[in-house]
Design a protein around this motif. Structure first.
Motif, PDB file in Angstrom:
ATOM      1  N   GLN A  57      19.770 -24.520  20.085  1.00  0.00           N
ATOM      2  CA  GLN A  57      20.506 -25.429  20.948  1.00  0.00           C
ATOM      3  C   GLN A  57      19.681 -26.670  21.221  1.00  0.00           C
ATOM      4  OE1 GLN A  57      21.526 -22.237  23.960  1.00  0.00           O
ATOM      5  NE2 GLN A  57      23.460 -23.363  23.846  1.00  0.00           N
ATOM      6  N   GLU A  58      20.379 -27.741  21.554  1.00  0.00           N
ATOM      7  CA  GLU A  58      19.711 -28.994  21.876  1.00  0.00           C
ATOM      8  C   GLU A  58      18.686 -28.736  22.974  1.00  0.00           C
ATOM      9  OE1 GLU A  58      22.031 -32.128  23.820  1.00  0.00           O
ATOM     10  OE2 GLU A  58      21.257 -33.433  22.256  1.00  0.00           O
ATOM     11  N   ILE A  75      27.501 -27.491  13.335  1.00  0.00           N
ATOM     12  CA  ILE A  75      26.659 -28.257  14.255  1.00  0.00           C
ATOM     13  C   ILE A  75      27.594 -28.996  15.196  1.00  0.00           C
ATOM     14  CG2 ILE A  75      24.946 -30.088  14.466  1.00  0.00           C
ATOM     15  CD1 ILE A  75      24.075 -29.357  11.584  1.00  0.00           C
ATOM     16  N   SER A  76      27.359 -28.843  16.483  1.00  0.00           N
ATOM     17  CA  SER A  76      28.238 -29.485  17.451  1.00  0.00           C
ATOM     18  C   SER A  76      27.422 -30.155  18.537  1.00  0.00           C
ATOM     19  CB  SER A  76      29.193 -28.453  18.061  1.00  0.00           C
ATOM     20  OG  SER A  76      28.468 -27.428  18.694  1.00  0.00           O
ATOM     21  N   SER A  77      28.082 -31.055  19.250  1.00  0.00           N
ATOM     22  CA  SER A  77      27.446 -31.700  20.397  1.00  0.00           C
ATOM     23  C   SER A  77      28.477 -31.802  21.498  1.00  0.00           C
ATOM     24  CB  SER A  77      26.911 -33.082  20.022  1.00  0.00           C
ATOM     25  OG  SER A  77      27.983 -33.923  19.650  1.00  0.00           O
ATOM     26  N   GLY A  78      28.027 -32.111  22.673  1.00  0.00           N
ATOM     27  CA  GLY A  78      28.932 -32.177  23.807  1.00  0.00           C
ATOM     28  C   GLY A  78      28.614 -31.059  24.781  1.00  0.00           C
ATOM     29  N   GLU A  79      29.645 -30.498  25.394  1.00  0.00           N
ATOM     30  CA  GLU A  79      29.436 -29.468  26.405  1.00  0.00           C
ATOM     31  C   GLU A  79      28.701 -28.256  25.840  1.00  0.00           C
ATOM     32  OE1 GLU A  79      32.254 -26.650  29.032  1.00  0.00           O
ATOM     33  OE2 GLU A  79      32.700 -28.798  29.119  1.00  0.00           O
ATOM     34  N   GLN A  80      29.140 -27.762  24.687  1.00  0.00           N
ATOM     35  CA  GLN A  80      28.438 -26.659  24.022  1.00  0.00           C
ATOM     36  C   GLN A  80      27.836 -27.219  22.748  1.00  0.00           C
ATOM     37  OE1 GLN A  80      31.077 -23.330  23.367  1.00  0.00           O
ATOM     38  NE2 GLN A  80      30.135 -22.304  25.081  1.00  0.00           N
ATOM     39  N   HIS A  81      26.586 -27.633  22.817  1.00  0.00           N
ATOM     40  CA  HIS A  81      25.966 -28.237  21.660  1.00  0.00           C
ATOM     41  C   HIS A  81      24.898 -27.321  21.105  1.00  0.00           C
ATOM     42  CE1 HIS A  81      24.551 -29.989  25.462  1.00  0.00           C
ATOM     43  NE2 HIS A  81      23.368 -29.711  24.993  1.00  0.00           N
ATOM     44  N   GLY A  82      24.897 -27.227  19.809  1.00  0.00           N
ATOM     45  CA  GLY A  82      23.933 -26.398  19.107  1.00  0.00           C
ATOM     46  C   GLY A  82      24.421 -26.091  17.718  1.00  0.00           C
TER      47      GLY A  82
END
Length: 79
Positions: free
Chosen positions: A49-50, A67-74
């Motif tokens: 996670q970030e 790979i995602s970002s925002g509220e649930q990023h990781g």
């Protein structure tokens, strides 16, 4: 999550064949292989996670990651 130490020779071959490491000197491939661990993750589980310390990397042998970002990023395992 399963953690076990794979055979060093198998890991060396995997690392050496990856395009990112192809030009890496054998001594450094040996060092990476000596500390490598095999891990299994469940679908949807975060690999990292970030904000996590940058003290490891993953070679994904099976499955896909997102790979995602925002509220649930990781980085999560998709299947």
């Amino acid at each position: 999550m399963n953690e076990e130490r794979p055979k060093v020779e198998d890991v060396k071959a995997l690392i050496a064949s990856h395009r990112v490491f192809k030009k890496l000197a054998e001594q450094y491939i040996d060092l990476l292989a000596e500390v490598a661990m095999e891990r299994e993750f469940a679908p949807g589980e975060f690999l990292l996670q970030e904000g996590d310390p940058a003290n490891r990397f993953y070679l994904v042998l099976e499955g896909d990651v997102a790979i995602s970002s925002g509220e649930q990023h990781g980085v999560t395992l998709q299947n």
